[in-house]
Motif scaffolding. Structure first.
Motif, short mmCIF file in Angstrom:
data_model
loop_
_atom_site.label_atom_id
_atom_site.label_comp_id
_atom_site.label_asym_id
_atom_site.label_seq_id
_atom_site.Cartn_x
_atom_site.Cartn_y
_atom_site.Cartn_z
N UNK A 139 20.00 -7.21 5.77
CA UNK A 139 18.39 -6.99 5.88
C UNK A 139 17.96 -7.70 4.42
N UNK A 140 16.96 -8.60 4.79
CA UNK A 140 16.41 -9.35 3.62
C UNK A 140 15.51 -8.24 2.52
N UNK A 141 15.11 -7.23 3.35
CA UNK A 141 14.53 -6.26 2.42
C UNK A 141 14.54 -5.04 2.82
N UNK A 142 14.27 -3.91 1.95
CA UNK A 142 14.04 -2.44 2.59
C UNK A 142 12.67 -2.18 2.98
N UNK A 143 12.50 -2.65 4.28
CA UNK A 143 11.00 -2.45 4.73
C UNK A 143 10.52 -1.33 5.14
N UNK A 144 9.43 -0.93 5.01
CA UNK A 144 8.66 0.11 5.41
C UNK A 144 7.21 -0.02 5.94
N UNK A 145 6.84 0.63 7.05
CA UNK A 145 5.54 0.23 7.54
C UNK A 145 4.86 1.71 7.63
N UNK A 146 3.81 1.82 7.17
CA UNK A 146 2.98 2.99 7.54
C UNK A 146 1.71 2.55 8.09
N UNK A 147 1.18 3.58 8.98
CA UNK A 147 0.03 3.59 9.63
C UNK A 147 -1.18 3.69 8.58
N UNK A 148 -2.46 3.52 9.16
CA UNK A 148 -3.30 3.75 8.20
C UNK A 148 -3.63 5.25 7.96
N UNK A 149 -3.48 6.19 8.92
CA UNK A 149 -3.47 7.71 8.69
C UNK A 149 -2.48 8.25 7.85
N UNK A 150 -1.27 7.37 7.94
CA UNK A 150 0.03 7.94 7.18
C UNK A 150 -0.08 7.46 5.74
N UNK A 151 -0.76 6.27 5.45
CA UNK A 151 -1.07 5.92 4.07
C UNK A 151 -2.26 6.98 3.59
N UNK A 182 -5.38 -2.81 1.74
CA UNK A 182 -6.31 -3.30 2.33
C UNK A 182 -6.57 -4.90 2.23
N UNK A 183 -5.45 -5.48 0.98
CA UNK A 183 -5.45 -6.76 0.92
C UNK A 183 -4.36 -7.59 1.20
N UNK A 184 -3.11 -6.71 1.27
CA UNK A 184 -1.88 -7.60 1.46
C UNK A 184 -1.48 -8.16 0.24
N UNK A 185 -1.76 -8.02 -1.00
CA UNK A 185 -1.23 -8.51 -2.28
C UNK A 185 0.03 -8.32 -2.41
N UNK A 186 0.71 -8.99 -3.08
CA UNK A 186 2.32 -8.58 -3.65
C UNK A 186 1.73 -7.47 -4.95
N UNK A 187 3.08 -7.03 -5.19
CA UNK A 187 2.83 -6.30 -6.71
C UNK A 187 2.15 -6.85 -7.80
N UNK A 188 2.78 -8.03 -8.03
CA UNK A 188 2.47 -8.95 -9.21
C UNK A 188 1.10 -9.41 -9.25
N UNK A 189 0.77 -9.79 -7.96
CA UNK A 189 -0.46 -10.33 -7.57
C UNK A 189 -1.75 -9.46 -7.91
N UNK A 190 -1.41 -8.05 -7.44
CA UNK A 190 -2.41 -7.17 -7.40
C UNK A 190 -2.26 -6.57 -8.79
N UNK A 191 -1.39 -6.47 -9.66
CA UNK A 191 -0.98 -5.91 -10.87
C UNK A 191 -1.52 -6.82 -12.09
N UNK A 250 5.91 -0.20 -3.09
CA UNK A 250 4.88 -1.11 -3.44
C UNK A 250 4.63 -2.07 -2.42
N UNK A 251 5.70 -2.75 -1.90
CA UNK A 251 5.85 -3.81 -1.21
C UNK A 251 5.78 -3.20 0.29
N UNK A 252 5.77 -1.93 0.75
CA UNK A 252 5.40 -1.56 1.75
C UNK A 252 3.95 -1.60 2.12
#
Length: 440
Positions: A92-104, A142-151, A324-326
């Motif tokens: 697996x290329x990444x440890x991927x997690x998806x959360x729905x809006x209400x879960x966030x 809300x933007x989909x920015x990566x950690x470094x991009x947003x940070x 962060x990446x999720x």
């Protein structure tokens, strides 16, 4: 560990043969006697290190042939490249997690705002830079920015002009801090931008005033006081350092380390242009956000998981878990569902009209690819939207029973169905009760 494995066979590393690596992989990944076998992704990282070592050894004349066997593959772009033959098929290329809006929303309220089971902050809760942490998470989600991009955003890069309708603002992410090294437009919700502005006016301003009073900025070994940020297609940042030396550089070409050195002259003295600050008023390092997420995850688990289920029940998930990446993966899932909904319902497109729309503008998958800044659609579909790439979203959305408002409906019900039908999506509602199907 590889060197130890070879030593037990009486070999030096320069005597490594392909069969030695095969035996080592078998031990690392599959041997029943190994108490801690590694995943395919971990093996691929080790294999890449071995390949680098032996390529270097060959260039230096230490070995005559590379023991890492290679094969040729054709990429999605039609390019022929060489890859290690022993790459794992199950990686697996990444440890991927998806959360729905209400879960966030639940994760933010409990993990960052200190809410308890009653939905209010616990007595004695001290939210250290709570407004900063909430603003950062809402920005990424809300933007989909990566950690470094947003940070690494600077204060003047925060989006300010809302799009028509007022739901989103658009901004630019500089090329140097992106993975592709290409500038791109990003969109952040007006709510997230409002959170950032509130943070800048409250705890950020307080931290700066404390740092100025303590003389922290004067003691910094290096500081670049910005005198101008030019406009145009290629804006430039001009500054003057402590020695009076004037410099300039394109905004797109500033690394995140160089951005940390930029200051502006404020009412009380120099102020950092780096958006996110720690309690000392100094730039908050990009990798430090991992600690914020780790602490929030631990709090969610402690507050939301019943004591009798702590560490004992793998079939039900009571507490959301986020990285962060999720936030970026969740943004991709959210935008796919929203774009499908808007196209199908707001515009009332028939199947024929939708085909015409796709020919003119591209389908929602293509739009999400552009929002994420991916050059390859396969990356978007395979890694970011893998839970739903086989779902018939159009059919599922058309069968929705609840009324849908325009321009953006409440999609909690839609996401709940997506989570039930797809693997890996966390959906826990605001009533703190897990989904009985186990999809939570």
């Amino acid at each position: 560990m590889l060197l130890t494995h070879l030593w037990t066979r009486g070999k030096s590393w320069v005597e490594t043969e392909p069969c030695d690596l095969e035996d080592y992989e078998n031990w690392r990944r599959f041997a029943p006697q190994n108490p801690s076998p590694i995943s395919g992704a971990k093996w691929d990282r080790e294999l890449a290190a071995f390949l680098g070592l032996f390529k270097w050894a060959g260039s230096q004349g230490w070995i005559s042939s590379n023991p890492v066997l290679m094969r040729q593959v054709v990429t999605a772009r039609g390019e022929v490249v060489e890859v290690a033959d022993a790459r794992a098929n199950d990686a697996r290329s990444a440890n991927v997690h998806w959360l729905t809006p209400r879960t966030w929303r639940l994760w933010v309220d409990v993990g960052l705002r200190g809410h308890g089971l009653d939905g209010v902050p616990d007595q004695g809760w001290v939210g250290r830079l709570e407004d900063r942490n909430v603003a950062f998470v809402r920005l990424l989600v809300s933007s989909g920015l990566r950690r470094l991009e947003g940070a690494s955003l600077l204060t003047f890069e925060v989006p300010k002009v809302p799009l028509a309708g007022g739901r989103y603002c658009h901004g630019k992410v500089a090329a140097k801090v992106t993975r592709s090294k290409k500038e791109r437009t990003f969109y952040a919700s007006s709510g997230a931008v409002g959170d950032i502005e509130s943070y800048m006016e409250s705890s950020r301003a307080w931290a700066i005033s404390k740092a100025q009073a303590a003389g922290r900025y004067e003691r910094l070994p290096e500081m670049r006081l910005v005198t101008e940020v030019s406009g145009g297609l290629k804006p430039k940042v001009r500054w003057c350092d402590r020695d009076g030396v004037v410099g300039e550089r394109e905004l797109n070409e500033l690394t995140w380390q160089q951005r940390m050195l930029l200051f502006t002259e404020g009412p009380g003295g120099p102020e950092p242009l780096w958006l996110w600050l720690n309690e000392q008023g100094l730039p908050f390092l990009p990798h430090s956000w991992e600690n914020v997420f780790r602490a929030a995850n631990e709090r969610c688990k402690r507050v939301l998981t019943p004591p009798e289920h702590q560490g004992m029940d793998p079939h039900k998930v009571y507490a959301p878990y986020a990285t962060v990446h999720s936030a970026r993966h969740s943004f991709a899932l959210f935008m796919l569902v929203v774009l499908n909904t808007v196209m199908d319902r707001r515009y009332g497109l028939t199947p024929e009209e939708r085909r015409d729309f796709r020919l003119l503008y591209g389908d929602p998958w293509f739009m999400v690819q552009g929002l994420l800044g991916h050059t390859n659609r396969e990356t978007t579909v395979k890694h970011y939207l893998s839970p739903v790439r086989n779902l018939q979203l159009e059919s599922m959305l058309r069968e929705s029973e609840e009324p849908v408002d325009v321009p953006l409906p409440d999609l909690d019900g839609v996401f709940a169905r997506v989570a039930r039908d797809a693997e890996g999506i966390q959906d826990i509602d605001a009533r703190l009760t897990p989904d009985e199907s186990g999809a939570a």
